[in-house]
Scaffold this active site. Structure first.
Site, PDB file in Angstrom:
ATOM      1  N   GLN A 120      41.506  46.759  36.732  1.00  0.00           N
ATOM      2  CA  GLN A 120      41.220  44.997  37.015  1.00  0.00           C
ATOM      3  C   GLN A 120      42.045  44.657  35.567  1.00  0.00           C
ATOM      4  O   GLN A 120      41.615  43.367  35.445  1.00  0.00           O
ATOM      5  CB  GLN A 120      40.398  44.599  37.684  1.00  0.00           C
ATOM      6  CG  GLN A 120      39.843  44.483  39.201  1.00  0.00           C
ATOM      7  CD  GLN A 120      38.594  44.466  39.817  1.00  0.00           C
ATOM      8  OE1 GLN A 120      37.603  43.729  39.027  1.00  0.00           O
ATOM      9  NE2 GLN A 120      37.830  44.796  40.802  1.00  0.00           N
ATOM     10  N   HIS A 185      35.529  44.699  36.746  1.00  0.00           N
ATOM     11  CA  HIS A 185      34.629  43.455  36.429  1.00  0.00           C
ATOM     12  C   HIS A 185      34.828  42.677  35.268  1.00  0.00           C
ATOM     13  O   HIS A 185      33.982  42.303  34.400  1.00  0.00           O
ATOM     14  CB  HIS A 185      33.530  43.536  36.810  1.00  0.00           C
ATOM     15  CG  HIS A 185      33.192  43.378  38.310  1.00  0.00           C
ATOM     16  ND1 HIS A 185      32.395  42.975  38.691  1.00  0.00           N
ATOM     17  CD2 HIS A 185      34.277  43.908  39.433  1.00  0.00           C
ATOM     18  CE1 HIS A 185      32.196  43.449  39.835  1.00  0.00           C
ATOM     19  NE2 HIS A 185      33.500  44.120  40.471  1.00  0.00           N
ATOM     20  N   GLU A 281      31.398  33.096  46.039  1.00  0.00           N
ATOM     21  CA  GLU A 281      30.537  31.894  45.312  1.00  0.00           C
ATOM     22  C   GLU A 281      31.314  30.371  44.803  1.00  0.00           C
ATOM     23  O   GLU A 281      32.899  31.504  43.965  1.00  0.00           O
ATOM     24  CB  GLU A 281      29.643  32.008  44.602  1.00  0.00           C
ATOM     25  CG  GLU A 281      28.281  32.401  44.712  1.00  0.00           C
ATOM     26  CD  GLU A 281      26.702  33.304  43.613  1.00  0.00           C
ATOM     27  OE1 GLU A 281      26.071  33.578  44.939  1.00  0.00           O
ATOM     28  OE2 GLU A 281      27.242  32.243  42.871  1.00  0.00           O
ATOM     29  N   TYR A 291      22.644  31.412  37.289  1.00  0.00           N
ATOM     30  CA  TYR A 291      23.093  31.553  38.592  1.00  0.00           C
ATOM     31  C   TYR A 291      22.805  33.159  39.372  1.00  0.00           C
ATOM     32  O   TYR A 291      23.174  32.915  40.841  1.00  0.00           O
ATOM     33  CB  TYR A 291      24.543  31.437  38.423  1.00  0.00           C
ATOM     34  CG  TYR A 291      24.502  29.649  38.196  1.00  0.00           C
ATOM     35  CD1 TYR A 291      25.057  29.529  39.163  1.00  0.00           C
ATOM     36  CD2 TYR A 291      24.445  29.329  36.633  1.00  0.00           C
ATOM     37  CE1 TYR A 291      25.299  27.327  38.506  1.00  0.00           C
ATOM     38  CE2 TYR A 291      24.326  28.032  36.082  1.00  0.00           C
ATOM     39  CZ  TYR A 291      25.032  27.693  37.458  1.00  0.00           C
ATOM     40  OH  TYR A 291      25.327  25.521  37.345  1.00  0.00           O
ATOM     41  N   TYR A 302      28.833  47.581  48.721  1.00  0.00           N
ATOM     42  CA  TYR A 302      29.914  47.742  49.696  1.00  0.00           C
ATOM     43  C   TYR A 302      29.379  49.505  50.890  1.00  0.00           C
ATOM     44  O   TYR A 302      30.176  49.380  51.766  1.00  0.00           O
ATOM     45  CB  TYR A 302      30.895  48.415  48.230  1.00  0.00           C
ATOM     46  CG  TYR A 302      31.999  47.248  47.518  1.00  0.00           C
ATOM     47  CD1 TYR A 302      32.234  46.580  48.634  1.00  0.00           C
ATOM     48  CD2 TYR A 302      31.645  47.747  45.875  1.00  0.00           C
ATOM     49  CE1 TYR A 302      32.745  45.479  47.855  1.00  0.00           C
ATOM     50  CE2 TYR A 302      32.326  46.031  45.592  1.00  0.00           C
ATOM     51  CZ  TYR A 302      32.800  45.677  46.302  1.00  0.00           C
ATOM     52  OH  TYR A 302      33.274  44.459  45.710  1.00  0.00           O
TER      53      TYR A 302
END
Length: 408
Positions: A120, A185, A281, A291, A302
């Site tokens: 990513q 991430h 979210e 949060y 998963y």
């Protein structure tokens, strides 16, 4: 140029006369419909309040078109406007390009620091300096190779007068405490606030060993940061009371936030965040707030296992304004503040990856009261979205497309 036209059909007219009619724009949010999501959820978790998930569906009454301006980009990740109306786009492998609103794509802009584009990672979010017309400064987030692995880093540089390269690039911030050998991430969005400082989103890097760092105020992972253009903690940041708290922290407890945007009326920061299996979210980010990830979440592993204690609410932790289960994988976001389609005024538009659509969220009193899916038939992974100077929306896809969404 591919153009897809979207119109509202009057069912009664279709049944009685065999023809279709476009409903005139009434300036409201459109007719109220059933929720757009009808697939089974991954969990049996209950929302904290009505409308927190699977809110009413809405449908744009104004006829609009989604047109592909170019298909020649290479894994575009970030998009931002320039003062002349053109668009600056990052490509994951490490280059930038400028694209006109007619679809002309520049040669690759070179001179940027090397990126780690595995997984990513790569060249991620980008924003132009509010004074770009005079200083030509650009700011971006990227995954940087360092000793021991890689980190989410922030850099800046000047776009040359020839627009061929970035001059004097410098890394101004690295999201430590330590390098990570994984490639997931990173977070990666960046934008200016009203005071000339930068908001930056970082991910918690996915690993079970780094996941808890989203709750640590001594780590910059899983956070919204607020820094100066030199990479220092911005004045006026909240004070976290725990020992060793980093002064650049703005909020904590995030998983992989890939979208941030400023509400055009309130000036508040909003954010999109990837959940695990369920639990994507939308958050209204307030300074100094927690949060929740990974302590509370509306998602599961998963594998199907619960995350932590499998709880969704805890004192001292904020609830998402909205969540999705199953996920749509929300990436870049933008608020619409144009007047071309008045019913979209102050709506939040969310680029969706696994959902393969643009989510339009109607927000009233900080609650999502309606949801619509745009471009859902085009089967694209939408990565980022912005509003151009012409009051049209522009969005890029992992497949290399740049779309313009405009009134017909």
């Amino acid at each position: 140029m591919k153009i897809t036209t979207y119109k509202i059909l009057v069912a009664a007219a279709l049944l009685l006369t065999g023809c279709s009619e476009t409903i005139e724009d009434t300036g409201n949010n459109g007719p109220v419909l059933p929720p757009v999501e009808n697939n089974a959820a991954n969990t049996n978790y209950q929302p904290a309040f009505p409308g927190q998930t699977r809110t009413n569906g809405v449908r744009t009454s104004t006829a609009y078109v989604g047109e592909v301006l170019t298909s020649s980009l290479s894994s575009p990740w970030g998009i931002t406007g320039l003062p002349d109306g053109r668009l600056l786009v990052t490509e994951k492998a490490g280059t930038m390009r400028i694209v006109s609103t007619t679809g002309t794509v520049s040669s690759a802009i070179t001179g940027l620091p090397a990126v780690n584009s595995g997984g990513q990672g790569g060249l991620l979010g980008v924003c132009a300096d509010p004074q770009f017309a005079s200083n030509r400064m650009v700011y971006w987030v990227f995954s940087e190779n360092v000793s021991g692995g890689n980190v989410t880093s922030v850099a800046k540089g000047r776009l040359s007068n020839s627009e061929a390269m970035i001059e004097n690039p410098v890394v101004i911030y690295r999201a430590n405490p330590s390098a990570n050998v994984g490639n997931l991430h990173y977070g990666g969005r960046i934008l200016f606030d009203s005071t000339g400082n930068l908001f930056v989103s970082t991910g918690e890097r996915s690993d079970l060993s780094t996941r808890p760092l989203a709750q640590s105020v001594t780590a910059a992972l899983g956070k919204i940061l607020r820094i100066t253009t030199n990479g220092q903690p911005a004045p006026g940041n909240p004070s976290f009371t725990q020992s060793g708290a980093l002064p650049e922290l703005y909020s904590i407890g995030h998983r992989n936030p890939q979208g941030i945007a400023i509400h055009p009326v309130t000036g508040e920061l909003w954010q999109s965040e990837h959940g695990p299996r369920g639990g994507d979210e939308i958050n209204r980010v307030q300074a100094g707030k927690n949060y929740g990830w990974p302590t509370i979440t509306y998602g599961i592993e998963y594998s199907g296992a619960t995350i932590g204690n499998g709880i969704q609410q805890q004192s001292g932790m904020e609830q998402p304004v909205y969540y999705w289960d199953p996920v749509i994988s929300p990436s870049g976001i933008t608020f619409y503040k144009g007047n071309n389609i008045p019913e979209w005024q102050n709506n939040l538009f969310v680029a969706s990856l696994s959902g393969m659509h643009i989510a339009r969220l109607v927000i009233e009193n900080n609650k999502v009261t309606g949801e619509e899916r745009l471009l859902a038939g085009d089967n694209q992974r939408f990565r980022d979205i912005t509003q151009g100077l012409d009051n049209n929306l522009y969005t890029v896809t992992d497949g290399g497309k740049l779309y313009r969404i405009r009134r017909q």
